[in-house]
Write a protein that holds these residues in place. Structure first.
Motif, PDB file in Angstrom:
ATOM      1  N   VAL A  48      -4.378   6.155  -8.200  1.00 27.21           N
ATOM      2  CA  VAL A  48      -4.665   5.034  -7.302  1.00 27.21           C
ATOM      3  C   VAL A  48      -3.409   4.605  -6.558  1.00 27.21           C
ATOM      4  O   VAL A  48      -3.429   4.430  -5.338  1.00 27.21           O
ATOM      5  CB  VAL A  48      -5.219   3.833  -8.110  1.00 27.21           C
ATOM      6  N   ILE A  49      -2.312   4.454  -7.296  1.00 28.53           N
ATOM      7  CA  ILE A  49      -1.100   3.922  -6.694  1.00 28.53           C
ATOM      8  C   ILE A  49       0.077   4.228  -7.607  1.00 28.53           C
ATOM      9  O   ILE A  49      -0.103   4.383  -8.823  1.00 28.53           O
ATOM     10  CB  ILE A  49      -1.242   2.402  -6.457  1.00 28.53           C
ATOM     11  N   ARG A  50       1.256   4.334  -7.037  1.00 32.94           N
ATOM     12  CA  ARG A  50       2.446   4.604  -7.835  1.00 32.94           C
ATOM     13  C   ARG A  50       3.584   3.697  -7.362  1.00 32.94           C
ATOM     14  O   ARG A  50       3.605   3.231  -6.219  1.00 32.94           O
ATOM     15  CB  ARG A  50       2.864   6.055  -7.736  1.00 32.94           C
ATOM     16  N   GLN A  51       4.522   3.466  -8.269  1.00 33.00           N
ATOM     17  CA  GLN A  51       5.671   2.621  -7.964  1.00 33.00           C
ATOM     18  C   GLN A  51       6.920   3.279  -8.533  1.00 33.00           C
ATOM     19  O   GLN A  51       6.951   3.627  -9.712  1.00 33.00           O
ATOM     20  CB  GLN A  51       5.488   1.230  -8.587  1.00 33.00           C
ATOM     21  N   GLU A  52       7.924   3.464  -7.717  1.00 36.41           N
ATOM     22  CA  GLU A  52       9.214   3.936  -8.201  1.00 36.41           C
ATOM     23  C   GLU A  52      10.030   2.737  -8.646  1.00 36.41           C
ATOM     24  O   GLU A  52      10.107   1.731  -7.916  1.00 36.41           O
ATOM     25  CB  GLU A  52       9.954   4.703  -7.103  1.00 36.41           C
ATOM     26  N   ALA A  53      10.648   2.813  -9.805  1.00 32.96           N
ATOM     27  CA  ALA A  53      11.354   1.662 -10.359  1.00 32.96           C
ATOM     28  C   ALA A  53      12.528   1.221  -9.509  1.00 32.96           C
ATOM     29  O   ALA A  53      12.907   0.045  -9.518  1.00 32.96           O
ATOM     30  CB  ALA A  53      11.827   1.974 -11.778  1.00 32.96           C
ATOM     31  N   TYR A  54      13.124   2.147  -8.739  1.00 37.55           N
ATOM     32  CA  TYR A  54      14.291   1.772  -7.951  1.00 37.55           C
ATOM     33  C   TYR A  54      13.901   1.004  -6.672  1.00 37.55           C
ATOM     34  O   TYR A  54      14.758   0.437  -6.000  1.00 37.55           O
ATOM     35  CB  TYR A  54      15.107   3.010  -7.576  1.00 37.55           C
ATOM     36  N   LYS A  55      12.620   0.990  -6.361  1.00 38.25           N
ATOM     37  CA  LYS A  55      12.160   0.278  -5.161  1.00 38.25           C
ATOM     38  C   LYS A  55      11.774  -1.155  -5.524  1.00 38.25           C
ATOM     39  O   LYS A  55      10.986  -1.383  -6.440  1.00 38.25           O
ATOM     40  CB  LYS A  55      10.947   0.994  -4.549  1.00 38.25           C
ATOM     41  N   GLN A  56      12.323  -2.097  -4.809  1.00 39.07           N
ATOM     42  CA  GLN A  56      12.005  -3.497  -5.066  1.00 39.07           C
ATOM     43  C   GLN A  56      10.675  -3.892  -4.445  1.00 39.07           C
ATOM     44  O   GLN A  56       9.981  -4.780  -4.948  1.00 39.07           O
ATOM     45  CB  GLN A  56      13.124  -4.391  -4.545  1.00 39.07           C
ATOM     46  N   GLN A  57      10.326  -3.224  -3.351  1.00 39.64           N
ATOM     47  CA  GLN A  57       9.092  -3.576  -2.662  1.00 39.64           C
ATOM     48  C   GLN A  57       7.896  -3.093  -3.451  1.00 39.64           C
ATOM     49  O   GLN A  57       7.858  -1.935  -3.908  1.00 39.64           O
ATOM     50  CB  GLN A  57       9.079  -2.961  -1.268  1.00 39.64           C
ATOM     51  N   ASN A  58       6.899  -3.936  -3.601  1.00 38.68           N
ATOM     52  CA  ASN A  58       5.689  -3.571  -4.309  1.00 38.68           C
ATOM     53  C   ASN A  58       4.859  -2.586  -3.490  1.00 38.68           C
ATOM     54  O   ASN A  58       4.690  -2.741  -2.285  1.00 38.68           O
ATOM     55  CB  ASN A  58       4.842  -4.812  -4.600  1.00 38.68           C
ATOM     56  N   ALA A  59       4.310  -1.580  -4.172  1.00 38.70           N
ATOM     57  CA  ALA A  59       3.501  -0.573  -3.489  1.00 38.70           C
ATOM     58  C   ALA A  59       2.134  -1.134  -3.100  1.00 38.70           C
ATOM     59  O   ALA A  59       1.568  -1.996  -3.801  1.00 38.70           O
ATOM     60  CB  ALA A  59       3.323   0.645  -4.400  1.00 38.70           C
ATOM     61  N   THR A  60       1.615  -0.627  -2.001  1.00 34.51           N
ATOM     62  CA  THR A  60       0.293  -1.029  -1.505  1.00 34.51           C
ATOM     63  C   THR A  60      -0.426   0.204  -0.980  1.00 34.51           C
ATOM     64  O   THR A  60       0.177   1.026  -0.301  1.00 34.51           O
ATOM     65  CB  THR A  60       0.425  -2.059  -0.372  1.00 34.51           C
ATOM     66  N   GLU A  61      -1.699   0.311  -1.328  1.00 34.81           N
ATOM     67  CA  GLU A  61      -2.560   1.372  -0.814  1.00 34.81           C
ATOM     68  C   GLU A  61      -3.908   0.759  -0.470  1.00 34.81           C
ATOM     69  O   GLU A  61      -4.764   0.578  -1.331  1.00 34.81           O
ATOM     70  CB  GLU A  61      -2.754   2.488  -1.864  1.00 34.81           C
ATOM     71  N   ASN A  62      -4.063   0.418   0.797  1.00 34.73           N
ATOM     72  CA  ASN A  62      -5.310  -0.175   1.270  1.00 34.73           C
ATOM     73  C   ASN A  62      -5.643  -1.436   0.466  1.00 34.73           C
ATOM     74  O   ASN A  62      -4.892  -2.400   0.485  1.00 34.73           O
ATOM     75  CB  ASN A  62      -6.434   0.852   1.226  1.00 34.73           C
ATOM     76  N   ARG A  63      -6.733  -1.442  -0.289  1.00 35.46           N
ATOM     77  CA  ARG A  63      -7.148  -2.646  -1.036  1.00 35.46           C
ATOM     78  C   ARG A  63      -6.422  -2.786  -2.365  1.00 35.46           C
ATOM     79  O   ARG A  63      -6.626  -3.770  -3.089  1.00 35.46           O
ATOM     80  CB  ARG A  63      -8.657  -2.602  -1.286  1.00 35.46           C
ATOM     81  N   PHE A  64      -5.599  -1.820  -2.716  1.00 37.82           N
ATOM     82  CA  PHE A  64      -4.909  -1.818  -4.000  1.00 37.82           C
ATOM     83  C   PHE A  64      -3.432  -2.156  -3.806  1.00 37.82           C
ATOM     84  O   PHE A  64      -2.774  -1.591  -2.935  1.00 37.82           O
ATOM     85  CB  PHE A  64      -5.037  -0.446  -4.667  1.00 37.82           C
ATOM     86  N   SER A  65      -2.937  -3.054  -4.604  1.00 40.59           N
ATOM     87  CA  SER A  65      -1.521  -3.392  -4.561  1.00 40.59           C
ATOM     88  C   SER A  65      -1.046  -3.679  -5.979  1.00 40.59           C
ATOM     89  O   SER A  65      -1.852  -3.925  -6.879  1.00 40.59           O
ATOM     90  CB  SER A  65      -1.269  -4.602  -3.652  1.00 40.59           C
ATOM     91  N   VAL A  66       0.263  -3.603  -6.148  1.00 37.73           N
ATOM     92  CA  VAL A  66       0.822  -3.860  -7.474  1.00 37.73           C
ATOM     93  C   VAL A  66       1.796  -5.027  -7.393  1.00 37.73           C
ATOM     94  O   VAL A  66       2.338  -5.351  -6.333  1.00 37.73           O
ATOM     95  CB  VAL A  66       1.539  -2.619  -8.049  1.00 37.73           C
TER      96      VAL A  66
END
Lengths: 115, 115
Positions: A48-66
């Motif tokens: 659904v979605i992935r997040q790299e720990a070194y990125k401060q910005q939260n990931a977003t994919e259409n209706r899905f966000s973290v």
């Protein structure tokens, strides 16, 4: 050892509403990845979605966000405008590209969409 | 089409018998994984292999064996020593380059039932 905890075995939400699934993890690594996988009744695992720990910005994919809180080791998934097709098991997973190079999964949250 | 093929989809085994689950991929992936899924326990790693002719135990390897004679194939044998083999088994693969964890592909799974 890395651990992933999902404390909500089941969640339900009205269609078109927003729901948040929780996940916490434990690791001593500074670089890693976090994932949310969806497993519908077909049992196919879908990223659904992935997040790299070194990125401060939260990931977003259409209706899905973290909401990634690195210091708190928290990684929640927000589903907006919930649809009937979102009904599934959702797994939070942790992985690192070094060390043992495997994905560690939480126990899952079963999401029900109420029409 | 490239992907991972697990067969059979459903498998029945008598107690005391060994059984082999097939996993084949044509994605040219180096790393392959076997996970076991039980209700309420998420996905747990059984074995994984990062290169041909090499494999490592995961978290729940007892009662299982694997081989990796070809890059494309990673069969899992459930032996009679496995006390509770009834479960859903998922095979996965990915490249070994850095940042490739997000490109982990999963098969459709095999449901094993001991009768």
């Amino acid at each position: 050892a890395q651990t992933v905890t999902q404390s909500q075995p089941e969640m339900s939400v009205q269609e078109a509403e927003t729901v948040t699934l929780s996940c916490t993890y434990d690791t001593s690594e500074s670089d890693y990845y976090l994932f949310w996988y969806k497993q519908p009744p077909s049992r196919q695992m879908i990223l659904v979605i992935r997040q790299e720990a070194y990125k401060q910005q939260n990931a977003t994919e259409n209706r899905f966000s973290v909401n990634f809180q690195k210091a708190a080791k928290s990684f929640s998934l927000k589903i907006s405008d919930s649809q009937l097709g979102d009904a599934a098991m959702y797994f939070c997973a942790y992985g690192a590209d070094f060390g043992n190079e495997k994905l560690t999964f939480g126990t899952g949250t079963r999401l029900t969409i109420i029409p | 089409d490239g992907g991972i093929t697990q067969s059979p989809k459903y498998l029945f085994r008598k107690e005391g018998q060994n059984v082999t689950l097939s996993c084949e991929q044509n994605l040219n992936h180096d790393a392959m994984y076997w996970y076991r899924q039980d209700p309420g326990q998420g996905l747990r790693l059984i074995y994984y292999s990062q290169i041909v002719n090499d494999f490592q135990k995961g978290d729940i390897a007892e009662g299982y064996s694997v081989s990796r004679e070809k890059k494309e194939s990673f069969p899992l044998t459930v032996t009679s020593a496995q006390k509770n083999p009834t479960a859903f088994y998922l095979c996965a693969s990915r490249r070994r380059e850095v940042l490739s964890l997000a490109q982990t592909f999963f098969g459709q799974g095999t449901r094993l039932t001991v009768v």
